[in-house]
Structure formats: structure tokens, C-alpha cells
Write a protein that holds these residues in place. Sequence first.
Motif, PDB file in Angstrom:
ATOM      1  N   ALA A 441       0.840  -1.189   0.000  1.00  0.00           N
ATOM      2  CA  ALA A 441       0.000   0.000   0.000  1.00  0.00           C
ATOM      3  C   ALA A 441       0.875   1.239   0.000  1.00  0.00           C
ATOM      4  CB  ALA A 441      -0.917   0.001   1.217  1.00  0.00           C
ATOM      5  N   LEU A 442       0.456   2.229  -0.756  1.00  0.00           N
ATOM      6  CA  LEU A 442       1.185   3.479  -0.901  1.00  0.00           C
ATOM      7  C   LEU A 442       0.373   4.599  -0.264  1.00  0.00           C
ATOM      8  CD1 LEU A 442       3.818   4.051  -2.848  1.00  0.00           C
ATOM      9  CD2 LEU A 442       2.167   5.427  -4.084  1.00  0.00           C
ATOM     10  N   ILE A 443       1.070   5.551   0.361  1.00  0.00           N
ATOM     11  CA  ILE A 443       0.406   6.677   1.010  1.00  0.00           C
ATOM     12  C   ILE A 443       0.713   7.952   0.231  1.00  0.00           C
ATOM     13  CG2 ILE A 443       0.269   8.049   3.126  1.00  0.00           C
ATOM     14  CD1 ILE A 443       1.204   5.529   4.646  1.00  0.00           C
ATOM     15  N   ILE A 444      -0.342   8.714  -0.079  1.00  0.00           N
ATOM     16  CA  ILE A 444      -0.182   9.994  -0.772  1.00  0.00           C
ATOM     17  C   ILE A 444      -0.755  11.085   0.125  1.00  0.00           C
ATOM     18  CG2 ILE A 444      -0.679  11.334  -2.854  1.00  0.00           C
ATOM     19  CD1 ILE A 444      -1.161   8.695  -4.320  1.00  0.00           C
ATOM     20  N   VAL A 445       0.052  12.115   0.402  1.00  0.00           N
ATOM     21  CA  VAL A 445      -0.337  13.193   1.302  1.00  0.00           C
ATOM     22  C   VAL A 445      -0.302  14.513   0.545  1.00  0.00           C
ATOM     23  CG1 VAL A 445       0.252  14.454   3.418  1.00  0.00           C
ATOM     24  CG2 VAL A 445       0.589  11.970   3.316  1.00  0.00           C
ATOM     25  N   GLY A 446      -1.350  15.300   0.711  1.00  0.00           N
ATOM     26  CA  GLY A 446      -1.345  16.631   0.133  1.00  0.00           C
ATOM     27  C   GLY A 446      -2.687  17.021  -0.450  1.00  0.00           C
ATOM     28  N   SER A 447      -2.791  18.269  -0.843  1.00  0.00           N
ATOM     29  CA  SER A 447      -4.041  18.820  -1.364  1.00  0.00           C
ATOM     30  C   SER A 447      -4.513  18.099  -2.626  1.00  0.00           C
ATOM     31  CB  SER A 447      -3.850  20.315  -1.646  1.00  0.00           C
ATOM     32  OG  SER A 447      -4.983  20.873  -2.236  1.00  0.00           O
ATOM     33  N   VAL A 448      -3.565  17.505  -3.391  1.00  0.00           N
ATOM     34  CA  VAL A 448      -3.956  16.817  -4.633  1.00  0.00           C
ATOM     35  C   VAL A 448      -4.917  15.661  -4.375  1.00  0.00           C
ATOM     36  CG1 VAL A 448      -1.898  17.432  -5.970  1.00  0.00           C
ATOM     37  CG2 VAL A 448      -1.850  15.411  -4.494  1.00  0.00           C
ATOM     38  N   VAL A 449      -4.891  15.094  -3.162  1.00  0.00           N
ATOM     39  CA  VAL A 449      -5.769  13.968  -2.836  1.00  0.00           C
ATOM     40  C   VAL A 449      -7.235  14.373  -2.966  1.00  0.00           C
ATOM     41  CG1 VAL A 449      -6.478  12.380  -0.986  1.00  0.00           C
ATOM     42  CG2 VAL A 449      -4.050  12.843  -1.371  1.00  0.00           C
ATOM     43  N   SER A 450      -7.521  15.653  -2.780  1.00  0.00           N
ATOM     44  CA  SER A 450      -8.907  16.127  -2.888  1.00  0.00           C
ATOM     45  C   SER A 450      -9.473  15.963  -4.294  1.00  0.00           C
ATOM     46  CB  SER A 450      -8.994  17.597  -2.469  1.00  0.00           C
ATOM     47  OG  SER A 450      -8.239  18.422  -3.357  1.00  0.00           O
ATOM     48  N   LEU A 451      -8.597  15.726  -5.287  1.00  0.00           N
ATOM     49  CA  LEU A 451      -9.045  15.542  -6.666  1.00  0.00           C
ATOM     50  C   LEU A 451      -9.484  14.105  -6.967  1.00  0.00           C
ATOM     51  CD1 LEU A 451      -6.228  17.627  -8.410  1.00  0.00           C
ATOM     52  CD2 LEU A 451      -8.620  18.304  -8.131  1.00  0.00           C
ATOM     53  N   HIS A 452      -9.222  13.205  -6.039  1.00  0.00           N
ATOM     54  CA  HIS A 452      -9.500  11.771  -6.278  1.00  0.00           C
ATOM     55  C   HIS A 452     -10.957  11.531  -6.675  1.00  0.00           C
ATOM     56  CE1 HIS A 452     -10.107   7.506  -5.618  1.00  0.00           C
ATOM     57  NE2 HIS A 452     -10.961   7.782  -4.651  1.00  0.00           N
ATOM     58  N   GLU A 453     -11.882  12.107  -5.922  1.00  0.00           N
ATOM     59  CA  GLU A 453     -13.302  11.827  -6.181  1.00  0.00           C
ATOM     60  C   GLU A 453     -13.713  12.286  -7.578  1.00  0.00           C
ATOM     61  OE1 GLU A 453     -17.679  12.710  -4.157  1.00  0.00           O
ATOM     62  OE2 GLU A 453     -15.829  13.184  -3.074  1.00  0.00           O
ATOM     63  N   LYS A 454     -13.151  13.398  -8.035  1.00  0.00           N
ATOM     64  CA  LYS A 454     -13.505  13.933  -9.338  1.00  0.00           C
ATOM     65  C   LYS A 454     -12.813  13.186 -10.480  1.00  0.00           C
ATOM     66  CE  LYS A 454     -13.325  18.408  -9.811  1.00  0.00           C
ATOM     67  NZ  LYS A 454     -12.768  19.777 -10.013  1.00  0.00           N
ATOM     68  N   LEU A 455     -11.535  12.820 -10.289  1.00  0.00           N
ATOM     69  CA  LEU A 455     -10.728  12.274 -11.380  1.00  0.00           C
ATOM     70  C   LEU A 455     -10.592  10.753 -11.363  1.00  0.00           C
ATOM     71  CD1 LEU A 455      -7.809  14.895 -11.401  1.00  0.00           C
ATOM     72  CD2 LEU A 455      -9.988  14.953 -12.618  1.00  0.00           C
TER      73      LEU A 455
END
Length: 460
Positions: A441-455
Motif C-alpha cells: 500500500a502506498l500513502i499519498i499526502v497533500g491537497s492533490v488527494v482532494s481531486l480523487h473523487e472527481k478524477l
Amino acid sequence: MKYFPIFLDTQDLTCLVVGAGEVAARKIELLLKTSAKITVVAPWVCDTVKRYATEGRVHLIERIFESDDLNDKQMVFVATDDSQINKGIHDEARALKILVNVVDNTPLCQFITPSIVDRSPIIIAMSSGGVAPVLLRYMRQKLESLIPQKISLLGQFSEKFRELVKQKLKTVTERRYFWEDVLDGDIAENVMQGNNQIAEQKFLEKLNSDDASQTQGEVYLVGAGPGDPDLLTFRALRLMQKADVVVYDRLVSPEVLELVRRDAEKIYVGKAKSKHSVPQDEINELLAKQALAGNRVVRLKGGDPFIFGRGGEELETLIEHGVSFQVVPGITAANGAASYAGIPLTHRDHAKSVVFATGHLRDNSINLNWQGLAQPDQTIVFYMGLTGLPIICEQLVKHGMPANTPIAMVQSATTEQHKVVTGTFETIQEIAIKANIQPPALIIVGSVVSLHEKLNWFTP
């Protein structure tokens, strides 16, 4: 595999075809490309089969099927338009241990005829097990367009000199290396162009040269990517097909491993969480030992060998032993996981830089430059951070990142087990436990994560 793929020697094969309509004619046409002895039994015969009989290419018996027709037969095709007759012949043949195929009735087929790309003596046979004939036809069309008709000339050339090469070069490895050089070089080009005299002259010069039997080992450090075999590079696939020995780790997916040369020796050196099956220094020495023995060694690594893959350490050992090597980069886990999760690692409105870090625990702590990681407008990707997740969240908040910073965990990126959960430093631990997130499992931290639901686009 429900059906085991084999190629039968048809030199003395006796085959019975029951039925003589156009469906049967298609099977007979295929059989006529072989050396099989063909008997056809049917009360009604189409013009195509009549012509084959007139030409003496099949033995035709114009009557209904009788049980004695199965005597001395080794293979039977049943192609009548009566399902009860087909079933009865099938049962009789099976009772006599005769291979039987009832045309267009897969459950009554002990064997099935594949879709064929014929470049004799090179034959490519494909099958879908009867479940996807249109897809199979599509694949065959693709192969027909990709494989030159003249490839058959190379097959004939190889057949001509096969025994001579066997006499000259005593080991299988020597012969394989020699033939690979021939097929990759100008000798093969001359054969394909019809310049047989030049090709044979060059071939014999190469075979009789002093270095024909010399085999030098080499190591190919290959990035296998995050798991999806479609993400391999062409070069990685080519070297995987040349390998004598493949040394692979736990993060290499079974689908990728399936693309390795079938008769290569496969050595597993995988590491599981908190458990090392083979120490790294032993892996380093193993690669050198195998190459010094004259083998082409593929070191297959999940992701990219130079990003938390310890590839540099392995190459240092190879240099110490004087072993030559190549490095083939792969799509690293960060790129694969982020792309398939719909999380851009950089984005003009969210992150102007990205940093990779290891979340691996050592003595229950993670020794990182937390102040350097906890920067605004930056994406952080943690490898191997599942166990260390509580420490990661705690340290980043402690060094100035807001507690509501978006964070994602991507499990088994790009594969059928792909799973993504998102939250914040405050909520992600509970969310990961409820979702039963497992390594890798990989962890991604930062504001870019907020784009997950859209993209987010990938649904395994």
C-alpha cells in the motif's frame, strides 16, 4: 487451463469425420494441411467434400455412420445436423478412448481446434476454450498483420542447420545464444530477403568462429512496474523473454511473471512486511554468481529498481565482480498508484513539487527530515508506510501540517486488488482499518488527494 495445448504428430494419425456438409468441409480442409489419413462417413455429401474424394485426398463412405467406422481411428470429428446422433457418436468414441470433437458443441469436445496462424514450419495456435470466438478471430487478424509471411523462410533455414549447430555447440545455452544472435542480426535479414547464399555463408562463418561457443553472463535490472503487465516497457518484455534465470520479489505480480520465458529458472527472493526471506547481501551475491556462470539474469523488481528498489546496491556488487549489466526503468509505484487513483502528483492549483519517502519502520520509528517534508504546496508519497501510518500522521502534524490535510492510501495499485481510501490525518487510520487495507500500500499526502473523487477513473 481447461484445455491443454499440444501439437500432435499427424504422420500416422487416422482421423474419422462424420458428416460431409460445409461445416465438416471446413474441418476437412484444415486436416488436409496435415499428414493425417482422413475417412469421411455421410449419407449426403457437399460438392467440396466430393471434390476432395475425387482428388483422392480423403476416403469417402457414402452411408450413415456405423459403430465399426471407429475401428483403428485415433481422432473423430462429428459434424452432422442431428444432435442425438452427434451425442451417440461422442459417447461411443469416448468409451473407446478416441479423441472426439463435436463441432460447435464445446461440452462434447474432448479437444478443440484452435485458431491458427500458419507460417509453416512456424505455427501459432490460439484458443478461447470456445467462449469468445469473435475475440479470437480479432486476435488472429492482428497477428496475421504483424507476422511477415516470409517468417516461414527463417523456420526452414533453422531446420536446415539445426543438427549442424547441435554438433558444433554442445550445451543448450550455447545453442540458444547463438540462434538469438542469428535471428537478431543480418543473417536473418538476408534469409527474409531471399539472399540464401549470402545468409548461409555468413551463418557458417559465425558458427565456425572462435567465439561461437562463448557465453557471457549479464544481469538485466528490470522494473516490473506496479502490477499491471500492460505497463511493462517493450524492452523489459524482450529481456524477460531472453532470460536463463529470473530473480524476482514479492511485488512482482503473477501476471507479469507469466510473461517470463517459460523454461527460465525462477528464484523467489521476496520480502514481506517485517520478514526477509533472503537478506539483500545474499541477493546481490546470487545475481553475480548466476551471471558468472554464463547465465542471462533478469532481476525483476516491482515498480522501478532505482526508487526504493535497492537496485544501486545490487549494481555495486556486480561491478565488484566484473559482471556487465543493463538497467530497464519501470513505472514506479508512486506513478502507477497516483495515476490509477486519479490523484495528480503535481497540479498548478495544489502542488508545485513532489517528494518520495520511505515509511519503513526501524526500531518502531521513522527517521526522516519531517520539517523538509511538511512544506506547503508539496505532495508527499510514502512507500512501505502501512505499519508506520500513525507515526507519519503524528510527525507531519507536529511539524506544521494541518490535521485536516487530505491523505490517501492505495492498495495493490493497477491490479484487480486495487483499492483506494481517503481521509485526513485525523481519520485515515480508522478508515484504513475498516477497509482492511493490506500491503503493498502506498500513502499519498497533500491537497492533490482532494481531486480523487472527481478524477478517479479506474474500477478493477
